[in-house]
Design a protein around this motif. Sequence first.
Motif, short mmCIF file in Angstrom:
data_model
loop_
_atom_site.label_atom_id
_atom_site.label_comp_id
_atom_site.label_asym_id
_atom_site.label_seq_id
_atom_site.Cartn_x
_atom_site.Cartn_y
_atom_site.Cartn_z
N MET A 103 1.03 -1.29 -0.14
CA MET A 103 -0.10 0.03 0.09
C MET A 103 0.69 1.20 0.23
SD MET A 103 -3.17 -0.90 -0.18
CE MET A 103 -4.06 0.72 0.16
N LEU A 104 1.81 1.27 0.73
CA LEU A 104 2.66 2.51 0.82
C LEU A 104 3.58 2.72 -0.69
CD1 LEU A 104 4.63 2.07 4.21
CD2 LEU A 104 3.09 3.79 3.49
N LEU A 105 3.79 1.42 -1.12
CA LEU A 105 4.43 1.76 -2.54
C LEU A 105 3.26 2.22 -3.64
CD1 LEU A 105 6.61 -1.54 -2.84
CD2 LEU A 105 7.36 0.84 -2.56
N HIS A 106 2.23 1.87 -3.51
CA HIS A 106 1.12 2.10 -4.36
C HIS A 106 1.02 3.73 -3.97
CE1 HIS A 106 -2.45 2.13 -6.80
NE2 HIS A 106 -3.22 2.76 -5.68
N ALA A 159 1.64 9.41 -5.63
CA ALA A 159 2.35 10.86 -5.33
C ALA A 159 3.25 11.47 -6.42
CB ALA A 159 2.82 10.84 -3.96
N GLN A 160 4.07 10.39 -6.88
CA GLN A 160 5.14 10.67 -7.78
C GLN A 160 4.41 11.03 -9.09
OE1 GLN A 160 8.47 8.05 -7.30
NE2 GLN A 160 8.99 8.72 -5.54
N ALA A 161 3.57 10.54 -9.44
CA ALA A 161 2.78 10.51 -10.80
C ALA A 161 1.96 11.76 -11.06
CB ALA A 161 2.29 9.26 -11.16
N SER A 162 1.51 12.11 -9.65
CA SER A 162 0.65 13.45 -10.10
C SER A 162 1.41 14.60 -10.11
CB SER A 162 -0.06 13.48 -8.63
OG SER A 162 -1.04 14.56 -8.65
N THR A 183 -2.40 17.65 -5.12
CA THR A 183 -3.40 16.78 -4.48
C THR A 183 -3.28 15.48 -5.26
OG1 THR A 183 -5.09 17.63 -5.89
CG2 THR A 183 -4.66 18.73 -3.69
N VAL A 184 -3.71 14.31 -4.65
CA VAL A 184 -3.75 13.04 -5.09
C VAL A 184 -5.05 12.51 -4.75
CG1 VAL A 184 -2.58 10.71 -4.88
CG2 VAL A 184 -1.08 12.71 -4.81
N THR A 185 -5.56 12.01 -5.81
CA THR A 185 -6.97 11.46 -5.52
C THR A 185 -6.86 9.83 -5.26
OG1 THR A 185 -8.11 13.04 -6.67
CG2 THR A 185 -9.33 11.22 -6.36
N LEU A 186 -7.37 9.27 -4.31
CA LEU A 186 -6.91 7.70 -3.84
C LEU A 186 -8.24 7.10 -4.09
CD1 LEU A 186 -4.52 8.06 -0.76
CD2 LEU A 186 -4.09 7.64 -3.05
#
Length: 56
Positions: free
Chosen positions: A28-31, A36-39, A43-46
């Motif tokens: 989950m942390l890797l996901h 976060a790095q791709a955004s 803000t990141v929508t999970l």
Amino acid sequence: MSHNYHSQIKLVAFAFAAVMTLAVNGSMLLHFDDLAQASPANTVTLPTVTVYGRQA
């Protein structure tokens, strides 16, 4: 010689649960880190989980 299999089973079950917890939390942390790095924005929508239950 008497073996205490009940204690061994409990120890193996605990070790398995610990390994699975680390594996799930780590994935989950890797996901989240990948998101976060791709955004490009701040803000990141999970993905969310909806839980349905009966009202008591």
